[in-house]
Design an enzyme around this catalytic site. Structure first.
Site, short mmCIF file in Angstrom:
data_model
loop_
_atom_site.label_atom_id
_atom_site.label_comp_id
_atom_site.label_asym_id
_atom_site.label_seq_id
_atom_site.Cartn_x
_atom_site.Cartn_y
_atom_site.Cartn_z
CG ASP A 180 -71.52 -1.53 -11.47
OD1 ASP A 180 -70.29 -1.50 -11.55
OD2 ASP A 180 -72.27 -1.08 -12.37
CG HIS B 111 -71.22 1.08 -15.34
ND1 HIS B 111 -70.86 0.08 -14.49
CD2 HIS B 111 -70.32 1.05 -16.34
CE1 HIS B 111 -69.78 -0.53 -14.95
NE2 HIS B 111 -69.43 0.04 -16.07
P1 NAX Z 1 -63.86 -4.46 -27.06
O1 NAX Z 1 -63.09 -3.24 -27.48
O2 NAX Z 1 -63.18 -5.76 -26.91
O3 NAX Z 1 -65.06 -4.68 -28.10
C1 NAX Z 1 -65.88 -3.63 -28.51
C2 NAX Z 1 -66.30 -3.96 -29.93
O4 NAX Z 1 -67.23 -2.98 -30.34
C3 NAX Z 1 -65.15 -3.95 -30.93
O5 NAX Z 1 -65.11 -5.20 -31.60
C4 NAX Z 1 -65.51 -2.81 -31.87
O6 NAX Z 1 -65.14 -3.07 -33.20
C5 NAX Z 1 -67.03 -2.77 -31.71
N1 NAX Z 1 -67.62 -1.49 -32.12
C6 NAX Z 1 -67.11 -0.25 -31.99
N2 NAX Z 1 -67.93 0.65 -32.54
C7 NAX Z 1 -68.99 -0.04 -33.02
C8 NAX Z 1 -70.17 0.34 -33.70
N3 NAX Z 1 -70.41 1.60 -34.03
N4 NAX Z 1 -71.05 -0.63 -34.02
C9 NAX Z 1 -70.81 -1.91 -33.72
N5 NAX Z 1 -69.70 -2.33 -33.08
C10 NAX Z 1 -68.81 -1.40 -32.72
O7 NAX Z 1 -64.61 -4.02 -25.73
P2 NAX Z 1 -65.33 -4.96 -24.65
O8 NAX Z 1 -64.36 -5.35 -23.62
O9 NAX Z 1 -66.11 -6.02 -25.34
O10 NAX Z 1 -66.30 -3.89 -23.97
C11 NAX Z 1 -67.39 -3.33 -24.68
C12 NAX Z 1 -67.95 -2.15 -23.92
O11 NAX Z 1 -68.46 -2.55 -22.66
C13 NAX Z 1 -66.93 -1.06 -23.62
O12 NAX Z 1 -67.52 0.21 -23.86
C14 NAX Z 1 -66.68 -1.23 -22.14
O13 NAX Z 1 -66.23 -0.03 -21.53
C15 NAX Z 1 -68.04 -1.63 -21.68
N6 NAX Z 1 -68.14 -2.28 -20.36
C16 NAX Z 1 -69.25 -2.02 -19.64
C17 NAX Z 1 -69.48 -2.62 -18.41
C18 NAX Z 1 -70.73 -2.36 -17.64
O14 NAX Z 1 -70.86 -2.92 -16.55
N7 NAX Z 1 -71.68 -1.54 -18.10
C19 NAX Z 1 -68.46 -3.51 -17.82
C20 NAX Z 1 -67.53 -4.11 -18.83
C21 NAX Z 1 -67.10 -3.16 -19.91
O15 NAX Z 1 -66.04 -2.37 -19.42
#
Ligand code: NAX
Length: 328
Positions: free
Chosen positions: A159, A187
């Protein structure tokens, strides 16, 4: 030193992971002279995909990459970790209520908090990117009673970077010219990107802009809703920029924020600026050697006060919800 720094990353097979791991392995986080060992956590069904990512990491032949371990057990993967980047989270899917989302993520972050508490290195630092990032960090922190609370942070650097870029475009400057920008709070869409203390080329940014309507009706919503705009344009959520911000945040935390400037980071509130103590709330912070300090003494006008309180109120609601679910 030649002892590799152990960096744990969760959600390593996800889209952010696909950018983040290569940046860490190439030395963007710890520098070209510091060997890094990656310890990657995924859920069992994603381990095969993660093996493919590890093949690609091998194929980059990064001189800084000392080794890679993968697994689906946090107690193994977090063992000896110096830095943990908690990216993996349960996304909100169709028909899922807000409470369901908090509960699903609560299960993940209670378990990971406990595992970090058990097996991480004494100097562990934890950055949470997975959403709802602030509350996930709160859950992990509360479930890791032996880790000092200031070691838990949540990511608002994306952000912050979005705000830098918007302000640079508006003022015909570059991001290098801008200092002392702040993201306050959660966030989420209630975050408050604040330019009233920021500087553009040494001059007060709000005065340079000279347009309160732009700040309220354009700048703040553009920054707060940028994630949705990326999804709309790209068909999937921000990944490379989120990885880049995750690197920026961890690098500055460990190696220090630039002199004469500060960064935005969600940290445990000590009550500064009238924010309820104990919330994980984004503040302006200066960092050095893995420690952070909230910038004190900024004057807060009525407009900023209202925005800062609104985003705090949302975090209080989230905290009450996860307390009600017995997660903290
Ligand atoms: P993806 O869905 O592509 O990847 C997430 C991965 O986490 C998947 O491969 C899944 O298998 C894995 N996962 C789920 N549960 C798990 C666990 N218990 N232990 C280990 N791995 C696990 O999501 P992606 O686009 O990479 O985003 C990841 C996270 O970042 C999401 O929650 C998203 O909302 C968040 N974000 C946060 C941002 C921020 O600024 N704070 C911005 C970007 C993003 O939206």
């Amino acid at each position: 030193s030649t002892t590799p720094v152990k960096v744990a990353v969760t959600g390593a097979a996800g889209q952010i992971g696909y950018s983040l791991l290569f940046r860490i392995a190439s030395g963007d986080l710890l520098g070209k002279d510091t060997p890094v060992q990656l310890q990657l956590l995924e859920i069992t069904p994603a381990l095969k995909a993660l093996e493919g990512v590890v093949m690609e990491l091998d194929d980059c032949a990064f001189p800084t990459l000392a080794g890679v371990e993968i697994g689906d057990d946090a107690n193994t993967v977090f063992d000896g970790a110096n830095l943990a980047l908690l990216v993996g989270a349960r996304p909100r899917t169709k028909g899922m209520e807000r409470g369901d989302l908090l509960e699903a993520n609560g299960a993940i972050f209670t378990a990971q908090g406990k595992a970090l508490n058990e097996v991480a290195a004494d100097n562990i630092r934890i950055g949470v990117t997975g959403n709802p990032a602030n509350t996930n960090a709160l859950i992990a922190m509360t479930n890791a009673p032996d880790i000092p609370q200031e070691r838990f942070t949540a990511l608002t650097r994306l952000d912050h970077n979005r705000a830098l870029s918007q302000l640079a475009a508006k003022t015909g400057s570059t991001v290098r010219d801008i200092k002392k920008l702040t993201i306050w709070g959660n966030h989420s869409a209630t975050q408050y990107p604040d330019i009233f203390h920021a500087e553009v080329g040494g001059k007060n940014a709000a005065e340079v802009v000279g347009d309160q309507a732009w700040i309220e009706n354009d700048f703040i919503p553009t920054v707060a809703k940028r994630g949705a705009a990326i999804i709309e344009a790209r068909g999937s959520s921000s990944a490379a920029s989120a990885a880049s911000a995750t690197i920026d945040a961890a690098r500055d935390w460990l190696h220090g924020s630039p002199a004469g400037d500060w960064v935005s980071m969600a940290v445990r509130s000590d009550g500064s600026y009238g924010i309820p103590e104990g919330l994980i709330y984004s503040y302006p912070v200066v960092t050095k050697g893995g420690d952070w300090e909230i910038v004190q003494g900024l004057e807060i006008d009525d407009f900023s006060r209202g925005r800062m309180d609104a985003t705090a109120a949302e975090l209080v609601e989230e905290r009450d919800a996860v307390t009600g679910l017995g997660l903290i």
